[in-house]
Design a protein around this motif. Structure first.
Motif, PDB file in Angstrom:
ATOM      1  N   HIS A 137       0.771  -1.191  -0.176  1.00 36.11           N
ATOM      2  CA  HIS A 137      -0.496   0.173  -0.165  1.00 36.11           C
ATOM      3  C   HIS A 137       0.507   1.376   0.321  1.00 36.11           C
ATOM      4  N   ASP A 138       2.039   1.221  -0.671  1.00 36.59           N
ATOM      5  CA  ASP A 138       2.542   2.632  -0.550  1.00 36.59           C
ATOM      6  C   ASP A 138       2.605   3.640  -1.271  1.00 36.59           C
ATOM      7  N   GLN A 139       1.957   2.912  -2.621  1.00 36.06           N
ATOM      8  CA  GLN A 139       1.215   3.560  -3.698  1.00 36.06           C
ATOM      9  C   GLN A 139       0.285   4.768  -3.893  1.00 36.06           C
ATOM     10  N   VAL A 140      -0.567   3.389  -2.755  1.00 37.77           N
ATOM     11  CA  VAL A 140      -2.410   4.134  -2.629  1.00 37.77           C
ATOM     12  C   VAL A 140      -2.538   4.154  -1.501  1.00 37.77           C
ATOM     13  N   PRO A 141      -2.192   5.161  -0.085  1.00 41.46           N
ATOM     14  CA  PRO A 141      -2.795   4.941   0.940  1.00 41.46           C
ATOM     15  C   PRO A 141      -4.020   4.239   1.042  1.00 41.46           C
ATOM     16  N   PRO A 142      -4.114   3.153   2.831  1.00 40.78           N
ATOM     17  CA  PRO A 142      -5.325   2.790   2.629  1.00 40.78           C
ATOM     18  C   PRO A 142      -6.193   3.835   3.197  1.00 40.78           C
ATOM     19  N   GLU A 143      -5.732   5.121   3.215  1.00 42.28           N
ATOM     20  CA  GLU A 143      -6.920   5.701   4.180  1.00 42.28           C
ATOM     21  C   GLU A 143      -7.370   6.621   3.064  1.00 42.28           C
ATOM     22  N   ARG A 144      -7.008   7.035   1.870  1.00 39.26           N
ATOM     23  CA  ARG A 144      -7.226   8.002   0.754  1.00 39.26           C
ATOM     24  C   ARG A 144      -8.638   8.171   0.828  1.00 39.26           C
ATOM     25  N   THR A 145      -9.880   6.650   0.775  1.00 35.69           N
ATOM     26  CA  THR A 145     -10.591   6.146   0.419  1.00 35.69           C
ATOM     27  C   THR A 145     -11.234   5.549   0.825  1.00 35.69           C
ATOM     28  N   LYS A 146     -13.271   5.504   1.288  1.00 35.59           N
ATOM     29  CA  LYS A 146     -13.584   4.142   1.774  1.00 35.59           C
ATOM     30  C   LYS A 146     -13.065   2.770   0.762  1.00 35.59           C
ATOM     31  N   PHE A 147     -12.914   2.971  -0.138  1.00 36.15           N
ATOM     32  CA  PHE A 147     -12.750   1.709  -1.134  1.00 36.15           C
ATOM     33  C   PHE A 147     -11.354   0.870  -0.868  1.00 36.15           C
ATOM     34  N   THR A 148     -10.393   2.474  -1.290  1.00 31.87           N
ATOM     35  CA  THR A 148      -8.651   1.731  -0.181  1.00 31.87           C
ATOM     36  C   THR A 148      -8.704   1.541   0.789  1.00 31.87           C
ATOM     37  N   ALA A 149      -9.386   0.941   1.334  1.00 27.62           N
ATOM     38  CA  ALA A 149      -9.932   1.100   2.218  1.00 27.62           C
ATOM     39  C   ALA A 149      -9.901   0.050   2.888  1.00 27.62           C
ATOM     40  N   LEU A 150     -11.148  -0.112   1.998  1.00 27.49           N
ATOM     41  CA  LEU A 150     -11.548  -2.140   1.974  1.00 27.49           C
ATOM     42  C   LEU A 150     -10.619  -3.138   1.283  1.00 27.49           C
ATOM     43  N   HIS A 151     -10.154  -2.650   0.182  1.00 26.78           N
ATOM     44  CA  HIS A 151      -8.891  -3.111  -0.481  1.00 26.78           C
ATOM     45  C   HIS A 151      -7.552  -3.563   0.218  1.00 26.78           C
ATOM     46  N   ALA A 152      -7.321  -2.801   0.928  1.00 24.58           N
ATOM     47  CA  ALA A 152      -6.290  -3.088   2.513  1.00 24.58           C
ATOM     48  C   ALA A 152      -7.268  -3.556   3.291  1.00 24.58           C
ATOM     49  N   ALA A 153      -7.969  -3.838   3.765  1.00 30.12           N
ATOM     50  CA  ALA A 153      -8.538  -4.615   4.843  1.00 30.12           C
ATOM     51  C   ALA A 153      -8.479  -5.907   4.314  1.00 30.12           C
TER      52      ALA A 153
END
Length: 153
Positions: A137-153
């Motif tokens: 997750h160094d290119q797109v941080p999990p906290e960027r949007t609700k969906f990036t956070a869901l992806h990281a989870a």
């Protein structure tokens, strides 16, 4: 106030944990799930979402339950899945994934002898955390949007 996944009984404890996952990766996924719960649904007022209206989008998510289709060799891969890969031929490596699960990552043995690592993300994180974790997750941080956070989870 909108009902959350936590209200429905879906918690970070219900997140699937790949076998051998290091604690640092597990902790990152739990923090990402907490961010997912806290972040708002993206709004069409923001540039990257201006053509997408998510009003009424139902986040009726359920924990992923792995089916356990893992293969140690290509001979262990079901024929109908292997047929979809075409002729293996002279490939140096091949990864097969079925739905959300990696089935096998096959690497030419000569390359493995030279130190090349080729694996699905779960196995790479478990077997080579020193190579993987610093890049998660160094290119797109999990906290960027609700969906990036869901992806990281």
């Amino acid at each position: 106030m909108a009902e959350t996944l936590l209200d429905r009984g879906f918690s970070e404890a219900a997140l699937p944990t790949p076998a051998g996952e290091p604690k640092t990766a597990s902790d990152l996924r739990k923090r990402a799930f907490q961010a997912f719960e806290a972040l708002p649904i993206p709004s069409p007022e923001t540039e990257e979402w201006r053509y997408t209206d998510l009003t009424g989008f139902d986040f009726d998510l359920r924990p992923f339950t792995p089916g356990g289709l893992r293969a140690e060799t290509l001979d262990d891969v079901p024929e109908e899945i292997l047929a979809a890969t075409g002729d293996v031929g002279d490939r140096s490596g091949m990864a097969i994934q079925r739905n959300s699960e990696p089935v096998i990552a096959h690497l030419d043995p000569a390359l493995a002898e030279r130190g090349v690592v080729f694996a699905d993300i779960d196995r790479a994180t478990a077997d080579h955390p020193d190579l993987v974790e610093r890049h998660l997750h160094d290119q797109v941080p999990p906290e960027r949007t609700k969906f990036t956070a869901l992806h990281a989870a």
